[in-house]
Structure formats: structure tokens, C-alpha cells
Scaffold this active site. Structure first.
Site, PDB file in Angstrom:
ATOM      1  N   ARG A  21       0.848  -1.191   0.000  1.00 52.28           N
ATOM      2  CA  ARG A  21       0.000   0.000   0.000  1.00 52.28           C
ATOM      3  C   ARG A  21       0.885   1.244   0.000  1.00 52.28           C
ATOM      4  NH1 ARG A  21      -4.037  -0.595   4.715  1.00 52.28           N
ATOM      5  NH2 ARG A  21      -2.113  -0.032   5.728  1.00 52.28           N
TER       6      ARG A  21
ATOM      7  N   LYS B 128       6.116 -17.571   8.959  1.00 50.96           N
ATOM      8  CA  LYS B 128       5.487 -17.716  10.262  1.00 50.96           C
ATOM      9  C   LYS B 128       5.068 -16.336  10.793  1.00 50.96           C
ATOM     10  CE  LYS B 128       9.433 -17.515  13.281  1.00 50.96           C
ATOM     11  NZ  LYS B 128       9.352 -16.354  13.948  1.00 50.96           N
TER      12      LYS B 128
ATOM     13  N   ASP C 253      10.573 -22.086   7.511  1.00 46.30           N
ATOM     14  CA  ASP C 253      11.177 -22.064   8.835  1.00 46.30           C
ATOM     15  C   ASP C 253      12.657 -21.868   8.518  1.00 46.30           C
ATOM     16  OD1 ASP C 253      12.645 -22.747  11.121  1.00 46.30           O
ATOM     17  OD2 ASP C 253      10.903 -23.807  11.919  1.00 46.30           O
ATOM     18  N   HIS C 254      13.141 -20.641   8.651  1.00 41.92           N
ATOM     19  CA  HIS C 254      14.447 -20.351   8.060  1.00 41.92           C
ATOM     20  C   HIS C 254      15.585 -21.140   8.721  1.00 41.92           C
ATOM     21  CE1 HIS C 254      14.994 -17.435  11.342  1.00 41.92           C
ATOM     22  NE2 HIS C 254      16.270 -17.381  11.030  1.00 41.92           N
TER      23      HIS C 254
ATOM     24  N   LYS D 158      19.523 -23.295   7.198  1.00 35.58           N
ATOM     25  CA  LYS D 158      20.895 -23.080   7.663  1.00 35.58           C
ATOM     26  C   LYS D 158      21.726 -24.333   7.404  1.00 35.58           C
ATOM     27  CE  LYS D 158      19.540 -19.881  11.391  1.00 35.58           C
ATOM     28  NZ  LYS D 158      20.200 -18.609  11.245  1.00 35.58           N
TER      29      LYS D 158
ATOM     30  N   GLU E  67      19.689 -14.812  22.080  1.00 34.69           N
ATOM     31  CA  GLU E  67      20.017 -13.575  21.356  1.00 34.69           C
ATOM     32  C   GLU E  67      20.389 -12.506  22.376  1.00 34.69           C
ATOM     33  OE1 GLU E  67      17.390 -13.022  17.570  1.00 34.69           O
ATOM     34  OE2 GLU E  67      16.095 -13.647  19.192  1.00 34.69           O
TER      35      GLU E  67
ATOM     36  N   ASP F 124       7.277 -17.541  19.074  1.00 39.79           N
ATOM     37  CA  ASP F 124       8.172 -16.979  18.060  1.00 39.79           C
ATOM     38  C   ASP F 124       9.285 -17.959  17.676  1.00 39.79           C
ATOM     39  OD1 ASP F 124       9.289 -14.935  16.415  1.00 39.79           O
ATOM     40  OD2 ASP F 124      10.703 -14.405  18.002  1.00 39.79           O
TER      41      ASP F 124
ATOM     42  N   HIS G 258      11.358 -23.060  15.212  1.00 36.20           N
ATOM     43  CA  HIS G 258      12.779 -23.383  15.046  1.00 36.20           C
ATOM     44  C   HIS G 258      13.243 -24.491  15.996  1.00 36.20           C
ATOM     45  CE1 HIS G 258      12.519 -19.822  12.734  1.00 36.20           C
ATOM     46  NE2 HIS G 258      12.797 -18.941  13.661  1.00 36.20           N
TER      47      HIS G 258
END
Ligand code: BG6
Length: 506
Positions: A61, A168, A197-198, A202, A236, A255, A260
Site C-alpha cells: 500500500r 510464520k 522455517d528459516h 541453515k 540472542e 516466536d 525453530h
């Protein structure tokens, strides 16, 4: 050594290159698109893995022309691409950029989108092959896929393909995940749906299966007879940054654990698949996820926390409740830990401890298989005081590789035994640098190669495991505070202490 005569020799040097196609990105102005998706597309082009006429269509948009869209991609590539910037690659790629302004309920905009991809088929030879990437909040998935259908964009015609890529969160509990899947299934057959699902993109995550099933020495001890417990950590050091809108109300378990960490756990715990096809992998992952439960007393098998204000890496940082856009009364957890059991013969009695959190001591993801102590030590007690348990650690990131910990004699005249480690590091072993997860996954979407994408049954089973915990937490009120730079709340430590164990300090 015996070789299989039926196996055809293949030239491993031939890269897998996508055929003629385009990708349409919804939510193109979002964080994920700018930081991951667009740079990955450039990196693929730079590695020569995209077809010459590859085209990228943005839908959002915004009152933009094609060149405004190109300028945004340019900035995102310059800032976030993994590979060097090459003008000639950029020039060729950017000729295929198109922008379609509109919102998801706007029929005129979807007509415009259809004409745009028809024009690409004509002018750039995209051959009717188009992937629709939904990098948007899931509440809009239904609107978008229905619009795609109504405007004739979802139909595979005359040997061409249409695929949908979904980011996700796949719902916020089992029920909402089932609803989402039903909405997507209405329009796209399951083989055309690619859920990202990144973590599965990997290299180090794919290496879990390589290590387990390409070698002889690990699998014999990969079971309850030898393994004491498994720890999976995704930590993290950053806070939630500018993602308040997405994160608040979602929290660490939804999350990261639901997707993961459950996928990592499935790869560690599953049986050998009959092959590396998507179906064979799914069968084994489903079997193991169906055997996973949270122990009866959820309070003793889980912990959750929320970071407070303090210091992280020498910088003063706000607490979660003071972050911009967060409800000052929020009960969203920024740390979650869970103890899970896999109720099958291989894993009975071996706890899998999963934890994740923001603003922890450092950024690290690892899977540690911790082995039982030797049943008998024929040494004087003091000789083995510094010997702990053998462990095999997959270092998923950032220092990618693997560590094996075992006991060794300390040089000297006494028999003294101490833990030592043996390391394998990607950086020191291979000359190729690992691609970003999104490069691999986007290429797989364009090739129609599904093994690295979770199927809806896996997603639903993961919610089924997590739902009782989320329900219990919702009844309990606020999470426990923890300081930035720490390893989470006290209750997380207590959870392992009760079992006579401790979290690793990575
Ligand atoms: C995402 C989560 O899926 O993974 C984020 O939504 C998290 O909250 C991110 O920061 C971490 O990814 P990576 O690849 O940096 O470990």
C-alpha cells in the site's frame, strides 16, 4: 567398499539453477523483506542461480512507481547482501522489478497484478511460473490467497506452476493453525505451499542429518542407553528492537520454540528417513513429534521471563515494558524454557531441554547432546574431579561447527583426567562460505524442491505440544523478570537443578 551399480554418476559441479519464473512479494516494505528476502534474491542472482529473465514484483500500500521500488531494493541489497555488489548483476536484475500499489481487498490492484505478470511472461519470458511470497501478518493470508484465486493468479496452466510461500507465525495455537492451513488449502494444493522455517535453510542445521546418517560412529550411541539429556539453546543478545507490533502478545515460545526449536529437536530425535525426499523426511518428523509431550506438571517443566532494564554489551538498554510500542502491562515472555519428553523406545527417560530468549548473555544457537557418565571409572577419585560428561555440540551459529567434549589425561606423572574438546569449524575446513538460509530456501521454492519446508501436519503437532504450556502461562499472569546479559530467570535454572543438571554456559 561396494558401490551401487544402479546409481548414475552425477556431475556435482552443476549448480541447481532455477528455470524461468518470477516472485511476487506481499509485505515488501516490511523488515523481513528488506533485511532477508531482497538481499537473498540479489545474492542468488550474483551467484548465477537465477534465470536471466527473473522478475520481482512488489505489492504494497504505497504510492510507488517501479523505480521507487528499485531504489528501496538497492538500499536493502547494499546494506544486507552477503556477496559483493556488482553493477552488471544489479542492472540485469533490476530490469525485472515491477511495483503494484494496492491493499489486499482491492480488486483493481489484483487485476493490475495479473496484467503485470502476464506482461512479464511476454517481455521477460517468465513462462507463467510465479511464486507468491506472503511476508504479511497471518490474518491477511486468507484475503490474499482468495484474491489470487479470484483473479486467476493461482491456477497452474499449461505446464506452468504457481506456488505460495508462507512466513510464520503459522497461527498462535493449534486451532488457529488449522484454520490458516484450511484457508491456504482451499486455493493451493499442498505440493505448492512452501512454509518457511528459516532454521531449516541453515547449513549447520542440515548438517545434523548429515552427521547422524552419513557416519557410523554417532548413531550407535544416539539413544537413551548413552544419552543423558539434550539441550537446545537459541539465545540472542538483542532486544525486540522495532518489532513491537509483531512480538507483543506472541512471545518467545510462539516466536521460536514452536517452530525453530521443535524442528531442531525433530532432526536430532527422528529415525533415519528412507531417503531425503520431502515425504520420507516428513514421515519421520511426524513420528517423532507425535511422541513428544510436556511432562504432566507444566510449572515444573517450563520457565518464562521478561527482560528488565539494565546493561547489555556496555550499553544501557530499556526493559521490555519500556520498549517503544509495548503495552506497559504486557505479560509477553521474552524468555522461554521447556522440558520435553519423547515417548518412544529410543528416547524414553531422556529429557530434551529447550530455551530461547532475547537480551541474554550472547548470541548463540547450539544443540548439545550430553552423554551419561562412564558406568565405572577405574581411577582414584581425585583423578577425575575435573571430568564432567561427554558431549557433542552442534554449533549452529555464530561460530559454525561442532565440538566434542571428552576426558583426557593431563600430561605429567600423575593420572589426572580432565575435559578437553575437539573442534570442527566450517570456517577452517571449507573454502566456500555458507549461504544465508533465505538464499537456499528461496532457490528451493523456485526449483519446487520441498524437503526443507515443514508440512502443515508438523506445524500442527508442534502447536499441540505447546498449547498446554501456553494455556497454563496465560492463567499464571506475569513472567518472571531477568536482567539483560544474564541467562534468563531463576526459574529456568531451578528447572534443571531439580533434575540434578545445569544449563550449559555457551
Ligand atoms: C526469527 C524470530 O524467526 O528468528 C526472531 O522471529 C529472531 O525473533 C530470529 O530474532 C533469529 O534468527 P537468526 O537466524 O538470527 O537466528
Amino acid at each position: 567398499m561396494t558401490t551401487n551399480p544402479l546409481r548414475q554418476p552425477q556431475d556435482r559441479r552443476l549448480p541447481r539453477i532455477a528455470g524461468p519464473c518470477s516472485m511476487v512479494v506481499f509485505g515488501v516494505t516490511g523488515d523481513l523483506s528488506r533485511k532477508k528476502v531482497m538481499p537473498a534474491i540479489y545474492d542468488l542472482a550474483n551467484r548465477g542461480l537465477l534465470p536471466p529473465g527473473f522478475s520481482l514484483v512488489g505489492f504494497a500500500r504505497r504510492d510507488w512507481e517501479d523505480q521507487d521500488f528499485a531504489a528501496i531494493i538497492h538500499d536493502s541489497v547494499r546494506e544486507h547482501a552477503r556477496t559483493e555488489f556488482r553493477e552488471e548483476v544489479w542492472q540485469q536484475l533490476s530490469e525485472g522489478f515491477r511495483f503494484v500499489p494496492g491493499d489486499f481487498s482491492d480488486d483493481v490492484a489484483f487485476d493490475h497484478l495479473r496484467r503485470t505478470i502476464e506482461e512479464l511472461d511476454e517481455s521477460r519470458g517468465t513462462g507463467g511460473n510465479h511464486a507468491f511470497y506472503l511476508s504479511i501478518p497471518p490474518r491477511f493470508f486468507g484475503d490474499v490467497v482468495r484474491q489470487l484465486k479470484e483473479h486467476g493468479l493461482a491456477d497452474n496452466t499449461g505446464g506452468s506452476w504457481r506456488r505460495v510461500v508462507v512466513e510464520k507465525p503459522f497461527g498462535h495455537d493449534l486451532e488457529s493453525a488449522q484454520e490458516l492451513n484450511a484457508v491456504i488449502d482451499e486455493v493451493f494444493p499442498s505440493g505448492s505451499v512452501f512454509r518457511i522455517d528459516h532454521y531449516l535453510g541453515k547449513e549447520t542445521v542440515q548438517n545434523i542429518l548429515a552427521l547422524r546418517f552419513a557416519n557410523t560412529m554417532f548413531e550407535p550411541v544416539w539413544n537413551a542407553n548413552y544419552v543423558d539429556h539434550v539441550q537446545i539453546t537459541m539465545a540472542e543478545d538483542i532486544g525486540i528492537g522495532s518489532r513491537a507490533g509483531y512480538y507483543d502478545g506472541i512471545g518467545a515460545a510462539r516466536d521460536v520454540i514452536q517452530n525453530h526449536l521443535m524442528q531442531l529437536m525433530a532432526l536430532v530425535a527422528m529415525e533415519e528417513p528412507a531417503s531425503f525426499t520431502a515425504d520420507a523426511l516428513r514421515i519421520e518428523k511426524l513420528k517423532v513429534l507425535s511422541s513428544v509431550v510436556v511432562p504432566q506438571r507444566v510449572d515444573l517443566a517450563s520457565a518464562r521471563g521478561q527482560y528488565t532494564a539494565g546493561w547489555s554489551g556496555g550499553v544501557e538498554v530499556p526493559g521490555y515494558l519500556e520498549e517503544e510500542g509495548i503495552d506497559p502491562d504486557s505479560a509477553t515472555e521474552t524468555f522461554a524454557a521447556l522440558k520435553l519428553e519423547v515417548q518412544n523406545r529410543r528416547w524414553a527417560g531422556v529429557p530434551f531441554y529447550l530455551r530461547t530468549g532475547k537480551r541474554l548473555g550472547r548470541r548463540v544457537t547450539e544443540v548439545a547432546i550430553v552423554f551419561e557418565r562412564a558406568p565405572h571409572l577405574p581411577f582414584a577419585d581425585h583423578s577425575t574431579e575435573e571430568l564432567t560428561q561427554n558431549a557433542l555440540v552442534f554449533r549452529i551459529q555464530p561460530d559454525e561447527g561442532m565440538t566434542v567434549r571428552f576426558g583426557s589425561k593431563v600430561p605429567g606423572t600423575a593420572m589426572e583426567i580432565r575435559d578437553v574438546t575437539m573442534d570442527f569449524a566450517y570456517g577452517g575446513t571449507f573454502t566456500e562460505r555458507s549461504p544465508e538460509a533465505y538464499e537456499r530456501l528461496i532457490l528451493d521454492v523456485l526449483l519446487g524442491d520441498p524437503p526443507l519446508f515443514p508440512r502443515h501436519e508438523e506445524v500442527e503437532l508442534s502447536w499441540k505440544i505447546l498449547d498446554p504450556v501456553l494455556e497454563r502461562w496465560a492463567r499464571k499472569g506475569k513472567p518472571e523478570p531477568y536482567s539483560p546479559g544474564s541467562w534468563g530467570p531463576e526459574s529456568a535454572m531451578a528447572m534443571l537443578e531439580r533434575d540434578g543438571r545445569a544449563w550449559r554456559r555457551p
